[in-house]
Design an enzyme around this catalytic site. Structure first.
Site, mmCIF file in Angstrom:
data_model
loop_
_atom_site.group_PDB
_atom_site.id
_atom_site.type_symbol
_atom_site.label_atom_id
_atom_site.label_comp_id
_atom_site.label_asym_id
_atom_site.label_seq_id
_atom_site.Cartn_x
_atom_site.Cartn_y
_atom_site.Cartn_z
ATOM 1 N N GLY A 13 17.919 13.046 -40.888
ATOM 2 C CA GLY A 13 18.568 14.342 -40.985
ATOM 3 C C GLY A 13 18.858 14.779 -42.412
ATOM 4 O O GLY A 13 19.727 15.616 -42.661
ATOM 5 N N LEU A 14 18.119 14.231 -43.378
ATOM 6 C CA LEU A 14 18.342 14.610 -44.781
ATOM 7 C C LEU A 14 17.548 15.848 -45.172
ATOM 8 O O LEU A 14 17.683 16.346 -46.287
ATOM 9 C CB LEU A 14 17.904 13.468 -45.710
ATOM 10 C CG LEU A 14 18.819 12.262 -45.789
ATOM 11 C CD1 LEU A 14 18.256 11.263 -46.788
ATOM 12 C CD2 LEU A 14 20.214 12.698 -46.208
ATOM 13 N N GLY A 15 16.680 16.297 -44.291
ATOM 14 C CA GLY A 15 15.834 17.423 -44.657
ATOM 15 C C GLY A 15 14.539 16.952 -45.304
ATOM 16 O O GLY A 15 14.011 17.602 -46.207
ATOM 17 N N LYS A 16 14.047 15.820 -44.812
ATOM 18 C CA LYS A 16 12.787 15.294 -45.346
ATOM 19 C C LYS A 16 11.641 16.264 -45.090
ATOM 20 O O LYS A 16 10.769 16.464 -45.936
ATOM 21 C CB LYS A 16 12.521 13.944 -44.674
ATOM 22 C CG LYS A 16 11.281 13.238 -45.106
ATOM 23 C CD LYS A 16 11.446 11.728 -44.943
ATOM 24 C CE LYS A 16 12.066 11.330 -43.611
ATOM 25 N NZ LYS A 16 11.084 11.173 -42.541
ATOM 26 N N LYS A 186 27.306 8.639 -55.845
ATOM 27 C CA LYS A 186 27.029 7.218 -55.636
ATOM 28 C C LYS A 186 25.526 6.962 -55.456
ATOM 29 O O LYS A 186 24.877 7.586 -54.619
ATOM 30 C CB LYS A 186 27.788 6.704 -54.397
ATOM 31 C CG LYS A 186 29.280 6.967 -54.423
ATOM 32 C CD LYS A 186 29.960 6.435 -55.666
ATOM 33 C CE LYS A 186 30.212 4.949 -55.608
ATOM 34 N NZ LYS A 186 30.954 4.503 -56.849
ATOM 35 N N THR A 190 20.709 4.793 -52.458
ATOM 36 C CA THR A 190 19.348 5.042 -52.951
ATOM 37 C C THR A 190 18.725 3.739 -53.451
ATOM 38 O O THR A 190 17.574 3.412 -53.124
ATOM 39 C CB THR A 190 19.381 6.085 -54.089
ATOM 40 O OG1 THR A 190 19.921 7.292 -53.565
ATOM 41 C CG2 THR A 190 17.993 6.353 -54.647
ATOM 42 N N CYS A 379 9.217 35.090 -23.549
ATOM 43 C CA CYS A 379 8.761 34.204 -22.478
ATOM 44 C C CYS A 379 9.702 34.269 -21.271
ATOM 45 O O CYS A 379 9.673 35.258 -20.539
ATOM 46 C CB CYS A 379 8.570 32.785 -23.004
ATOM 47 S SG CYS A 379 7.349 31.879 -22.031
ATOM 48 N N LEU A 380 10.577 33.276 -21.077
ATOM 49 C CA LEU A 380 11.541 33.387 -19.984
ATOM 50 C C LEU A 380 12.342 34.685 -20.141
ATOM 51 O O LEU A 380 12.733 35.307 -19.154
ATOM 52 C CB LEU A 380 12.482 32.174 -19.985
ATOM 53 C CG LEU A 380 13.495 32.124 -18.847
ATOM 54 C CD1 LEU A 380 12.808 31.958 -17.505
ATOM 55 C CD2 LEU A 380 14.502 30.999 -19.061
ATOM 56 N N HIS A 502 5.080 33.725 -27.308
ATOM 57 C CA HIS A 502 6.154 33.395 -28.254
ATOM 58 C C HIS A 502 5.779 33.879 -29.653
ATOM 59 O O HIS A 502 5.214 33.101 -30.436
ATOM 60 C CB HIS A 502 6.348 31.880 -28.307
ATOM 61 C CG HIS A 502 6.931 31.286 -27.067
ATOM 62 N ND1 HIS A 502 8.277 31.150 -26.874
ATOM 63 C CD2 HIS A 502 6.337 30.814 -25.944
ATOM 64 C CE1 HIS A 502 8.500 30.587 -25.690
ATOM 65 N NE2 HIS A 502 7.334 30.381 -25.108
ATOM 66 N N GLU A 504 7.504 34.181 -32.169
ATOM 67 C CA GLU A 504 8.236 33.474 -33.238
ATOM 68 C C GLU A 504 7.392 32.410 -33.928
ATOM 69 O O GLU A 504 7.603 32.096 -35.094
ATOM 70 C CB GLU A 504 9.532 32.853 -32.695
ATOM 71 C CG GLU A 504 9.394 31.709 -31.691
ATOM 72 C CD GLU A 504 9.303 32.166 -30.238
ATOM 73 O OE1 GLU A 504 8.873 33.318 -29.999
ATOM 74 O OE2 GLU A 504 9.630 31.362 -29.342
HETATM 75 N N1 GLN Z 1 9.921 28.549 -17.471
HETATM 76 C C1 GLN Z 1 9.047 29.655 -17.643
HETATM 77 C C2 GLN Z 1 7.609 29.317 -17.282
HETATM 78 O O1 GLN Z 1 7.257 28.172 -17.211
HETATM 79 C C3 GLN Z 1 9.146 30.202 -19.051
HETATM 80 C C4 GLN Z 1 8.688 29.223 -20.093
HETATM 81 C C5 GLN Z 1 9.181 29.569 -21.477
HETATM 82 O O2 GLN Z 1 10.077 30.380 -21.643
HETATM 83 N N2 GLN Z 1 8.628 28.944 -22.498
HETATM 84 O O3 GLN Z 1 6.800 30.179 -17.085
#
Ligand code: GLN
Length: 525
Positions: A13-16, A186, A190, A379-380, A502, A504
């Site tokens: 969790g150091l941000g490696k 310290k 290290t 998605c969902l 998605h 993102e």
């Molecule tokens: N659970 C939903 C599906 O399988 C949506 C999946 C998701 O949001 N990544 O279709």
């Protein structure tokens, strides 16, 4: 091919991952082409079956591989697209070696960690690196030096060090410099972790020390002396106001020059995108408030790509996106709380699996729709928008997804051709695919055309049977891939956009994802 191996000491969790991605970025800024490999020493074949409590977000690559979220950092920092073989796990390595053994490929030999497992690790790394045609390959070894699981990987790195030319491989070790109660920096942790690394036959070329504050010169000197590296190879990686500031910090510390020197590289034509990004980030003077209504509200890592995509869009619009993670189940327990959503400039419902929290998310979507608050559903978040619309506008009161409940009106359903195989991951629609957009729709305006490619990770789809009725009432499916609905929007609404994919995962600093950019603009008003 030049290799930079990044290991981690002291604690996880150091941000490696961010460090490794930042090292890649400063070299990319000097004109080199980069690729990256993440080694995860766990036995799982991939991250697809892990839940966010275990592992944070599952990142999805263009070929549909479900991988560690660090791969997302590499894609964002380096502006590249990776594939599943850039994530090497113990599970994948052993699976191949055992398959080879069964085929008789080892000609009757005893199959052992050294050399068979280590050879398989090296072969994978070299194959993936060469195929990428990059100048430099960053390899991040997950876990902490000293973990049992990472031993075969570190041994493979040691072998690579002796097989490659001295100028073709560099080792960077990421450690922690804690402050004691007096505020003194310290260095002992290290020193110990470098000692551990050396006992495995590895000597770091550079040490990146994470610290709450900049390292003092004498702290650097001490680390240099005890760990046998030049002082200029001790890099202060103090807390930054944003992860995208880390590359600039490492550049100022001289890490790119040091590594280029070690790898005998001369800078190519410098690129300036990153500096421009920094300038834009400095110029931010507005703020918006976005509510993410999901599960795992307390886990910062569970929606990383969404947070980053919102940030990319915000930087482009000159605004800071303040994210509030709201637990959807709270709305179920306490429906009057939904009214608090009026305090936000936009509402986002992310992807998810299983029924928990879905009724709360539906309440939030209803609120966004009825109160003309910008809504982005992923998605969902799109499936639930279709369910909400079917329940409250079409008046199919029990409308639902067959994933979530038994219902007379499965407006979200498995398509008939989808096999109902009970192998987790076996039936999912994963990775990049195309959609065709309706001319004149919000979708086609956002994407600047009638075609897009985005990443998927789901099983269920809009049930084609209900499409005419839903569209007749004002929700339009403006992105389609054959008979699969990819986008649901409400043109009457200020901004109501939801996608089965998605977006993102393909957002980049300096190149925000179109739906996120439009959502943030709508939230700004
Ligand atoms: N659970 C939903 C599906 O399988 C949506 C999946 C998701 O949001 N990544 O279709």
């Amino acid at each position: 091919m030049k290799y930079i191996i990044v290991t981690g000491g002291v604690m996880s969790g150091l941000g490696k991952g961010i460090t490794a991605a930042s090292i890649g970025r400063i070299l990319k800024n000097k004109g080199f082409s980069l690729t990256a490999i993440k080694i995860d020493p766990y036995i799982n074949i991939d991250a697809g079956t892990m839940n966010p409590y275990q592992h944070g977000e599952v990142f999805v690559l263009k070929d549909g591989a479900e991988v560690d979220l660090d791969l997302g950092n590499y894609e964002r920092f380096l502006d590249i697209e990776l594939t599943g073989d850039h994530n090497i796990t113990t599970g994948k390595v052993y699976q191949t070696v055992i398959e080879k053994e069964r085929r008789g490929d080892y000609l009757g030999k005893t199959v052992q960690i050294i050399p068979h497992i280590t050879n398989e690790i090296k072969e994978r790394i070299r194959r993936v690196a060469k195929r990428s045609l990059a100048d430099i390959c960053i390899i991040e070894v997950g876990g902490t030096v000293g973990d049992i699981e990472s031993m075969p990987f570190l041994e493979a790195m040691r072998q690579m060090h002796s097989e490659e030319k001295e100028e073709d491989i560099a080792f960077v070790h990421v450690t922690l410099v804690p402050l004691d109660t007096q505020g003194e920096q310290k260095t002992k942790p290290t020193q110990h972790s470098v000692k551990e690394l050396r006992s495995l036959g590895l000597q770091p070329d550079a040490i990146v020390a994470r610290c709450r504050e900049p390292l003092h010169q004498d702290t650097k000197s001490k680390i240099a002396l005890f760990c046998d590296v030049p002082v200029k190879a001790v890099i202060s990686a103090h807390d930054a106001k944003d992860i995208y500031c880390v590359p600039s910090m490492m550049e100022k510390e001289g890490l790119s020059d040091y590594l280029m020197d070690k790898l005998r590289l001369t800078a190519k034509e410098a690129t300036h995108e990153w500096n421009e990004l920094m300038k834009k980030m400095d110029g931010i003077d507005k703020e918006i408030r976005i509510a993410i209504v999901g599960k795992y509200a307390h886990l910062g890592d569970s929606y990383i790509s969404i947070n980053e995509a919102l940030k990319h869009a915000g930087v482009e619009c000159g605004c800071h996106v303040k994210i509030y993670r709201l637990e959807a189940e709270e709305f179920e327990k306490n429906p009057e709380l939904v009214d608090s959503l009026k305090n936000y400039d936009g509402i986002l419902v992310p992807g998810g699996f299983g029924a928990r929290g879905t009724e709360g998310k539906i309440l939030a979507i209803k609120y966004a729709r009825e109160n003309n608050i910008p809504y982005l559903g992923l998605c969902l978040g799109m499936q639930l928008a279709v369910i909400e619309f079917s329940r409250n506008v079409l008046e199919f009161r029990d409308a639902n997804s067959s994933e979530l409940a038994k219902t007379e009106h499965p407006v979200i359903d498995l398509l008939p051709e989808q096999e109902k195989v009970k192998n987790l991951g076996g039936t999912m629609r994963l990775g990049n695919s195309e959609a065709i957009l309706t001319q004149g729709s919000l979708a086609s305006r956002l994407y600047g055309g009638t075609h897009l490619v985005e990443r998927h990770r789901h099983r269920y789809e809009v049930n084609p049977k209900y499409i005419p009725q839903i569209e007749a009432k004002g929700m339009k499916f403006t992105g389609r891939s054959d008979h699969r609905m990819e986008i649901a929007e409400i043109p009457e609404h200020k901004f109501f956009f939801s996608s089965q994919f998605h977006p993102e995962f393909r957002s980049r600093p300096g190149k925000p994802s179109p739906p996120f950019l439009a959502f943030v603009k709508a939230a700004l008003g």
